[in-house]
Scaffold this active site. Structure first.
Site, short mmCIF file in Angstrom:
data_model
loop_
_atom_site.label_atom_id
_atom_site.label_comp_id
_atom_site.label_asym_id
_atom_site.label_seq_id
_atom_site.Cartn_x
_atom_site.Cartn_y
_atom_site.Cartn_z
N ARG A 26 23.81 54.12 51.09
CA ARG A 26 24.84 53.88 50.07
C ARG A 26 25.25 55.16 49.36
O ARG A 26 26.43 55.35 49.02
CB ARG A 26 24.36 52.82 49.09
CG ARG A 26 24.43 51.44 49.69
CD ARG A 26 23.58 50.42 48.99
NE ARG A 26 23.75 49.11 49.64
CZ ARG A 26 23.17 48.78 50.78
NH1 ARG A 26 22.36 49.65 51.40
NH2 ARG A 26 23.38 47.59 51.32
N ASP A 45 42.97 36.75 31.64
CA ASP A 45 42.59 37.87 32.48
C ASP A 45 43.85 38.68 32.77
O ASP A 45 44.97 38.13 32.74
CB ASP A 45 41.95 37.38 33.79
CG ASP A 45 41.04 38.43 34.40
OD1 ASP A 45 39.80 38.25 34.34
OD2 ASP A 45 41.56 39.45 34.92
#
Lengths: 196, 292
Positions: B43, B155
């Site tokens: 990662r 939102d």
């Protein structure tokens, strides 16, 4: 009773008399602060110094920061020397919110004769996440004579220091050889075989 | 066929791994021991490459400086599973039911106000939070029988609002919802999904709200309780200040603000009063003037 819809509780029209910065009602003073923005927020600078309600002071600082006016924001710097700890910290937070300007107006404070001002300048620089901070602190550490200022600067500088800074750190270590805390902080880096 | 130059993944030394692990732990509280090297290296290399850096050292310096906040965000996204679900951080809903709402209702009665209790969920993402509030109220708050409650949800992202309005969720999202609640408040939709019943869906007002925009916030009116969890951490200091001012504005005097468990309002502003209840720390707009 139960889940229901409701209408906004604000009155559709504002009060007829515009709010003023010296209104006795703090809610009205806060409205006056926001009413000054986004135009001329110069009047808010003295308000920061004398307003006792931190809610209104925060609103004024937010609008000053939002103005993006470097000259105006620079006039906040003297408040770092205020006797009011709440005001000092509020100004530190406000300066941190405008990193590009803060680095320019606060770096000269690293040369202030008052070590408390230098520590507060370091606090601002610690929060701005700006590449110029490393050089500013490097420069400060070259000559700093107050252990508390050096400790504050090292706290920010050490995680960012490069191998080339070992000589500087050795010199700081020698300068504060009698200070137990700085000796403790620097020993792992300056001891034989130590370093990054 | 010729192939282009092979892109080598940047090397991660033991010392790099140690420095990164310490840094990531300090920032997030998530610790990676040496047994997680494979997980971490893969990662980390993705983050470094994505940032256009050739080495760990250059990338790590940029992340530590914080001058490109998106690098830290990429890092967090890469190392965490971002998902929301019903009854997430449920202890805050416990606090709402056991401590905050009784105080709000008592204040209403003292002031003899018949206004509904108003709750805002911002950002509401795909709707799990406002529906969770509704479910907890209907199932576990007896006062709902004698109290009107309005739930608003907002939102900035219209795509997630569409999902929220549809109220259709999969098994993973609903895993914490008790079966009896599913039976009472949802309708099965295929083998994997449930849809929130119309009675609850139609009771919640969903709208586009940008917390930094006064034009969005102003018309909403005042709320007794605002849930604004895990939003401010994504803002820079300037936007945080702005959002904090707006959150202050939409709360009634004495209203309560729930932040995410890793967020600290004191870092942003001293204008709210922290209230430590048995289940959670909540921030309160002062009744009058001075917040401290």
């Amino acid at each position: 009773m139960g889940l229901t819809h409701s209408e906004p509780d604000r009155p559709p029209n504002g009060p007829a008399v515009p709010p003023t910065l010296d209104d006795a009602d703090p809610t009205r003073r806060r409205e006056a602060v926001h009413a000054h923005a986004p135009g001329d927020v110069t009047e808010l600078i003295p308000l920061v110094g004398h307003e006792n309600d931190p809610v209104i002071r925060e609103a004024a600082l937010t609008e000053i920061v939002e103005s993006g006016d470097a000259g105006l924001i620079a006039t906040l710097v003297p408040y770092l020397g205020s006797q009011d700890a709440g005001l000092r910290l509020a100004v530190v937070d406000a300066l941190i919110a405008c990193p590009e300007i803060a680095v320019g107006v606060v770096t000269p404070v690293l040369g202030d004769a008052d070590p408390h001002m230098r520590i507060l300048a370091v606090m601002v620089l610690a929060g701005v996440h700006h590449p110029d901070v490393v050089d500013a602190l490097r420069h400060l550490l070259e000559t700093e004579s107050h252990p508390n200022v050096a400790a504050a600067a090292l706290d920010v500088f050490l995680p960012l220091a490069q191998e080339a800074d070992d000589e500087l750190l050795q010199s700081v270590s020698r300068r504060f050889a009698d200070d137990p805390f700085l000796r403790f902080v620097l020993q792992p880096l300056t001891a034989p075989g130590g370093g990054r | 066929m010729s192939s282009g130059p092979t892109l080598l993944a940047p090397a991660i030394s033991d010392a790099d791994f140690k420095r990164f692990s310490e840094f990531f732990y300090q920032r997030t509280g998530i610790h990676f021991g040496s047994g997680k090297r494979y997980f971490v290296d893969k990662r980390l290399q993705a983050c470094i490459t994505h940032a256009g850096e050739a080495s760990f050292a250059g990338w790590f310096m940029a992340v530590r400086l914080g001058s490109q906040p998106e690098l830290m965000q990429d890092l967090i996204n890469e190392f965490t599973v971002n998902e929301t679900y019903f009854l997430r951080e449920d202890y805050q809903f416990d606090c709402l039911l056991k401590s905050v709402l009784p105080e709000v209702v008592a204040g209403r009665r003292d002031g003899r106000s018949a206004d509904p209790v108003r709750i805002l969920s911002l950002p509401c993402s795909t709707g799990e939070e406002p529906y969770s509030i509704a479910l907890r109220l209907l199932e576990e708050w007896p006062e709902i029988a004698v109290t009107d409650v309005s739930i608003y949800a907002g939102d900035i992202d219209t795509t997630v609002l569409d999902v929220a309005r549809r109220g259709r969720y999969g098994r993973r999202s609903l895993q914490r919802v008790p079966v009896t609640w599913l039976q009472r408040h949802f309708t099965r939709d295929g083998p994997e999904h449930h849809v929130v019943n119309d009675e609850i869906r139609s009771a919640i007002d969903f709208s586009v709200i940008n917390v930094c925009d006064r034009g969005d916030i102003g018309p909403l009116g005042h709320f007794d309780v605002v849930f604004c969890r895990n939003l401010l951490i994504y803002f820079d200091e300037r936007s945080s200040r702005h959002a904090t001012e707006n959150l202050y504005d939409i709360l009634r005097p004495g209203g309560f603000l729930f932040l995410g468990h890793s967020e600290s309002m004191s870092r942003i502003s001293g204008i709210f009063t922290p209230r430590r209840f048995a289940d959670a720390l909540v921030y309160q707009r002062p009744e009058t003037g001075d917040a401290r």
